[in-house]
Design an enzyme around this catalytic site. Structure first.
Site, PDB file in Angstrom:
ATOM      1  CG  ASP A 112      -2.026   1.002   1.149  1.00  0.00           C
ATOM      2  OD1 ASP A 112      -2.416   1.379   0.024  1.00  0.00           O
ATOM      3  OD2 ASP A 112      -2.515   1.432   2.203  1.00  0.00           O
ATOM      4  CG  ASN A 143      -8.209  -1.666  -4.976  1.00  0.00           C
ATOM      5  OD1 ASN A 143      -7.345  -2.532  -4.970  1.00  0.00           O
ATOM      6  ND2 ASN A 143      -8.581  -1.019  -3.873  1.00  0.00           N
TER       7      ASN A 143
END
Lengths: 207, 207
Positions: free
Chosen positions: A17, A65
């Site tokens: 991330d 996402n």
């Protein structure tokens, strides 16, 4: 490379991330961060292979996402395809897990949705691409991720202390280590820090 | 009580770990720690109620835990029964979730396996008793824990950075805060520390 670890996890899960924050910090467009997340993945893969890690799972992108702006979506799709293609030129038993029935799944990766061996296949590498935890758990005929084993250690870059839907079943007993550094800033030392911490964790499997 | 938080999680999950280590540190038998974990639970419950938390889930004991020595098993069973009985004299919509078909499930708690309202019922309190994540997910007719909502924040006492099978589905997007203090050493300040940290977490639900 350091090889002084007395205890190496069999299976490491990685949540890479921070790509977008990294890009923004550099005045780039958010989506430009993903490209810079590819090389760190290979650095980590090489370290895992050398240390004798048996299985490595990378959290590529999720069905959640794909609701992001098109520019970002195209960028992380492209980065995943590039990473997988590069992996076919290395050593790995490669498996891509994700919802292939959605247009968000890159067609180039269809041949890898059954495990395929490349090179000497010393390490299982799993790539989650267009993955969704609900899709996984409610899959007809058993979990979609059934060929991915239980994870021993999950390392998350980018500071967030959460799983974000990462393999709910395989993560039940995993030790979770969070690094504040953003993924494109990957350094081997960060990985070693997680392994150092892992040395002292007792393993009880819930017992 | 502090009430300066701008953002209160709707649903907090608690992993009250460290009872046995706490007992051993004091020269007591391991199982003796559980009794000292009851009062902290009520302190936390009162704080949650005052802050307007809507749902609180406590990880009582698991089917994995029941493999421990009989003395420990009896101690944590007794502590759970006592905690639930005390709760019936307070305000709560109480739900006990666990495998009732196993002899490890305390029969006294059977009346609470459907949600029951006590007092003004301002807060949902869920207690996992003889809970198993596999049992939960493979339950006939849908998840056994389907009446427990998604958790926003999970606080774990006792230093371990893992979920240990705690509600795999409800924990997918939860922010996870780990305190090194052992559960029987609970202090309100520890809870506030977790809430302080939570203030600054962005909520993306995987997006």
């Amino acid at each position: 490379m350091r090889n002084s670890f007395k205890r190496i996890p069999n299976h490491i899960g990685v949540i890479p991330d921070g790509n977008r924050r990294w890009a923004v910090e550099r005045g780039m467009k958010k989506g430009d961060g993903y490209y810079h997340g590819i090389d760190p993945g290979f650095q980590l893969y090489e370290l895992c292979k050398e240390l004798g890690v048996k299985e490595l799972t990378l959290y590529g992108f999720t069905t959640d996402n794909t609701k992001r702006p098109a520019e970002q979506k195209e960028a992380f799709q492209k980065a995943c395809v590039e990473a997988v293609m590069d992996l076919t030129r290395r050593d790995a038993n490669l498996l891509v897990v994700g919802n292939t029935k959605s247009p968000s799944f890159p067609k180039e990766l269809l041949p890898f949705t059954e495990r395929v061996r490349f090179g000497d296949g010393t390490i299982n590498v799993n790539f989650l691409v267009n993955y969704g935890w609900e899709w996984d758990l409610n899959h007809k005929g058993g979990m979609a991720s059934r060929d991915i084993s239980r994870m021993d250690l999950i390392i998350r870059w980018g500071g967030r202390r959460r799983l974000s839907g990462f393999l709910p079943v395989q993560s039940v007993y995993a030790d979770i280590y969070v690094l504040d550094e953003l993924w494109p800033d990957f350094l081997p030392e960060q990985f070693y820090k997680a392994l150092d911490w892992y040395q002292d964790q007792d393993i009880t499997l819930g017992g």
